[in-house]
Write a protein that holds these residues in place. Structure first.
Motif, mmCIF file in Angstrom:
data_model
loop_
_atom_site.group_PDB
_atom_site.id
_atom_site.type_symbol
_atom_site.label_atom_id
_atom_site.label_comp_id
_atom_site.label_asym_id
_atom_site.label_seq_id
_atom_site.Cartn_x
_atom_site.Cartn_y
_atom_site.Cartn_z
ATOM 1 N N UNK A 72 -10.002 -5.816 2.959
ATOM 2 C CA UNK A 72 -9.972 -7.273 3.037
ATOM 3 C C UNK A 72 -9.339 -7.864 1.778
ATOM 4 N N UNK A 73 -9.673 -7.306 0.622
ATOM 5 C CA UNK A 73 -9.087 -7.812 -0.625
ATOM 6 C C UNK A 73 -7.584 -7.522 -0.673
ATOM 7 N N UNK A 74 -7.170 -6.371 -0.136
ATOM 8 C CA UNK A 74 -5.741 -6.056 -0.119
ATOM 9 C C UNK A 74 -4.989 -7.022 0.805
ATOM 10 N N UNK A 75 -5.600 -7.384 1.916
ATOM 11 C CA UNK A 75 -4.972 -8.355 2.810
ATOM 12 C C UNK A 75 -4.743 -9.681 2.098
ATOM 13 N N UNK A 76 -5.711 -10.106 1.293
ATOM 14 C CA UNK A 76 -5.567 -11.365 0.547
ATOM 15 C C UNK A 76 -4.504 -11.230 -0.540
#
Length: 724
Positions: free
Chosen positions: A117-121
């Motif tokens: 999820x953090x990589x998507x952001x």
């Protein structure tokens, strides 16, 4: 799949099937058929076609993301996660990371999902779907603070994201930042006036802030929008009940229960309302129904609390309480873990207190002075396990007087037990009994070697894991109620403190001297009153025919009911003086119109009697066969006023007649009452603290010596230093 292609026709799908039939090893043909089927909503067959296409040609990388999305849409989350991982081997794309994170969140593996999820952001910092995915992973881990921060990022990008605004309010509510939560819900309502949950949850946040009028207004609006929503009706009814609007609460809760007879919320709230109105039979019946439908320690405690107020059969009340221990404690007895505490009988003791009432609450008025007295005592270190989120001046004052203050409202029993054992608590003390928000199931696990209950409840816990009950020597006279306790009784020289309100008005002259008649009074909460109590008082009013009865602290819906009950006993309305609930100073001043207070039964009072005594007013009380009835005796006996206590109806009436005929004696007593109270040990926390400390030491020494718990007595003479 993503809305780029138009929906396929039946002929399109037939054509793609023909291509696959003619070229069964053509990966592209399988892929086109799969995409057409997915577009047509035939997900399972479409997924199978895409899988076959990838088997035939693994280089069709774009299909992997589409396959993963289709699996996710079908709810095949484990397969979806694997497919997203395969796709990410070939392409580091925000959409794929988001899909993987969402799949893992669905699988309740939020911690594992967070890096994706953090990589998507990182890859798409202005993508609202990516941010919402990150919020979902953080929420799944119970990280409400960071979840709220992400929702704020979403709203900075688009202030009209209503769902994000509502979810931010939910996070702030969970964080007990109710002022901010209300602002969020208000913003939701501004954008979407018919948002039921925003009105509802805004009301609940107002309720937490004790802004009851605003809470009721919000919940009434929610009920207007969905008049047959059981949850909304329950919240509204419960809030009205908490606010004292009992006459409005009862019909709303009865409607909710009629709509859903299995609603735990409706049953619980209606039982509370019936109890608050003195309708004990209905409250008991509803509580038993709730316990049958939702068996749990807290619902069982609720039943016992109500029974303690109305059950006059000592054997029945004892049996009901002991049944709690057998039902909820038995499974833990075989799992009790040993305690490695150092068995030094004279070392400093770590004493833990468990309570939800360490704020501006009656329990605090008794326990806070003890904490202050014991603050610098080297014999004990006080540890508090606070099972509430209310933080006020009282709780902050207590925090300053103890060694350690640990909030446990958000901890389950497993975590709380680990915490108590890690703190190496020697003696753990319950301050709630079966009252609201108790943690008796935690005590059932035996997290400390010695456990006791104290102050917060008028009776036994019924549990074998509770070794002792600490109490005032006059609350449980030796030999009178011993068999009503599962605990061993530790009698203290003073277990009831009374520190008067600093702003209390001065004592006035006896009103009977001016009026020419005696005025009896009661300031007890209505839940202690009943038809039986009113009938008992009516006998006294008939015996003293020119007397009056003042009823203070009344809530909406109670006054008419009490008037009716008195009239049924032949006492007309004109003999009753009704006084509403009021702030402390005004409440104390209402005693200016009272000559003698009356105590209800079988659940009497302590603080109310203390306030009356400070205003010069003695209490006439009837005690009975159950221990809760004896609380009224404690203050009176300590002040040498034991003659105001009786367990015989005829004597009770004769005492009232005697007092009406001896108003000069009452007047002298009134004038000297404050001095009498100040001269007693009730106003000396240091005496009570010293008695408590010695009682704890005696309990500890028995454990150190390998002895079973046994009845103990702490005498006032034992508190005098040897040098004196």
């Amino acid at each position: 799949m993503n809305g780029v292609l138009t929906s396929p026709t039946t002929n399109d799908i037939k054509q793609h099937r023909r291509s696959v039939s003619l070229n069964p090893r053509d990966a592209k043909a399988h892929a086109l058929l799969g995409l057409a089927l997915l577009k047509d909503g035939q997900l399972d067959e479409g997924i199978a076609c895409l899988r076959r296409a990838l088997e035939l040609n693994p280089k069709l990388r774009d299909l992997r993301g589409l396959l993963a999305a289709a699996l996710f849409e079908c709810g095949r989350n484990e397969e979806a996660a694997d497919a997203y991982r395969q796709a990410l081997r070939f392409e580091d794309e925000a959409e794929l990371h988001r899909g993987l994170a969402n799949s893992l969140v669905r699988l309740k593996r939020a911690q594992e999902a967070e890096p994706s999820a953090r990589r998507a952001v990182e890859l798409a910092p202005r993508s609202i779907p990516a941010l919402l995915c990150l919020a979902s992973t953080l929420h799944g881990q119970g990280n409400f603070e960071d979840t709220a921060a992400v929702f704020r990022q979403v709203l900075a990008l688009d202030p009209e994201q209503v769902d994000a605004q509502f979810d931010l309010g939910e996070m702030l509510h969970r964080l007990n930042r109710h002022d901010e939560a209300v602002d969020c819900y208000r913003a939701v309502v501004a954008l979407r006036p018919g948002h039921v949950n925003a009105h509802r949850h805004m009301g609940l946040s107002h309720r937490h802030l004790r802004q009851n009028d605003a809470a009721i207004a919000c919940l009434e609006r929610a009920a207007e929008l969905v008049p047959d929503n059981v949850g909304v009706l329950c919240d509204l009814g419960a809030t009205l009940q908490m606010n004292g609007n009992l006459d409005k609460a009862a019909p709303i809760l009865r409607k909710a229960l009629a709509l859903d007879p299995t609603s735990e919320h409706a049953l619980r709230a209606l039982a509370h309302t019936a109890f608050s109105m003195g309708e004990w039979e209905e409250a008991v019946a509803l509580s038993r129904r709730l316990l049958d439908m939702c068996p749990a320690p807290e619902t069982h405690s609720m039943l016992l609390f109500i029974l303690s107020h109305c059950c006059l059969d000592a054997d029945e009340l004892t049996r009901e309480h002991f049944g709690f221990g057998e039902r909820w404690e038995a499974e833990w007895r075989t799992q009790w873990q040993p305690h490695p505490n150092d068995r030094d009988p004279m070392r400093q003791l770590r004493v833990g207190f468990v309570s939800a009432d360490l704020y501006n609450h009656a329990v605090s008025h008794f326990i806070a002075p003890l904490f202050q007295s014991l603050k610098d005592n080297p014999a004990v270190a006080l540890y508090i396990y606070y099972n509430n989120t209310i933080d006020d001046e009282t709780s902050r004052g207590m925090r300053a007087n103890v060694a350690v203050w640990r909030p446990i409202a958000d901890l389950d029993d497993d975590a709380a037990e680990r915490l108590i054992r890690a703190d190496a608590i020697d003696i753990l003390i319950d301050l709630s009994g079966h009252s609201a928000r108790n943690r008796l199931p935690l005590f059932a696990r035996k997290p400390a070697p010695v456990q006791a209950t104290y102050i917060g409840y008028g009776g036994t816990t019924g549990m074998r894991s509770m070794d002792y009950i600490l109490c005032d020597q006059f609350l449980v006279p030796e030999g009178r109620y011993d068999d009503q306790f599962s605990e061993q009784i530790v009698r203290l020289p003073s277990g009831a403190l009374f520190l008067p309100d600093l702003g209390a008005p001065p004592v006035n002259d006896l009103p009977a001297l001016k009026n020419g008649y005696l005025t009896f009074g009661s300031f007890h909460r209505a839940s202690k009153l009943s038809r039986g109590v009113i009938a008992h008082w009516a006998k006294l009013l008939h015996a003293v025919p020119d007397s009056r009865m003042l009823l203070g602290g009344l809530q909406s819906g109670i006054d008419d009911r009490l008037i009716d009950w008195f009239e049924l006993e032949g006492i007309p309305r004109e003999r009753l003086l009704l006084r509403p609930r009021a702030p402390v100073h005004e409440y104390l001043k209402q005693h200016y119109d009272v000559d003698v207070c009356l105590s209800p039964f079988p659940y009497t009072g302590s603080t109310t009697i203390g306030h009356a005594l400070w205003m010069g007013v003695p209490t006439l009380a009837a005690i009975g066969p159950t221990n809760p009835s004896h609380a009224a005796a404690v203050f009176m006996v300590h002040l040498g006023l034991g003659s105001f206590i009786t367990e015989d109806d005829d004597t009770y009436v004769k005492l009232g007649i005697f007092l009406a005929q001896n108003t000069q004696t009452l007047a002298l007593m009134r004038a000297s009452m404050r001095q009498r109270l100040q001269d007693s040990i009730l106003g000396y926390p240091d005496v009570a603290a010293a008695g408590l400390e010695l009682g704890l030491r005696k309990m500890w020494q028995r454990w150190c010596n390998g002895q079973e718990p046994a009845p103990l007595q702490v005498r006032l003479s034992e508190l005098v230093p040897a040098s004196e």
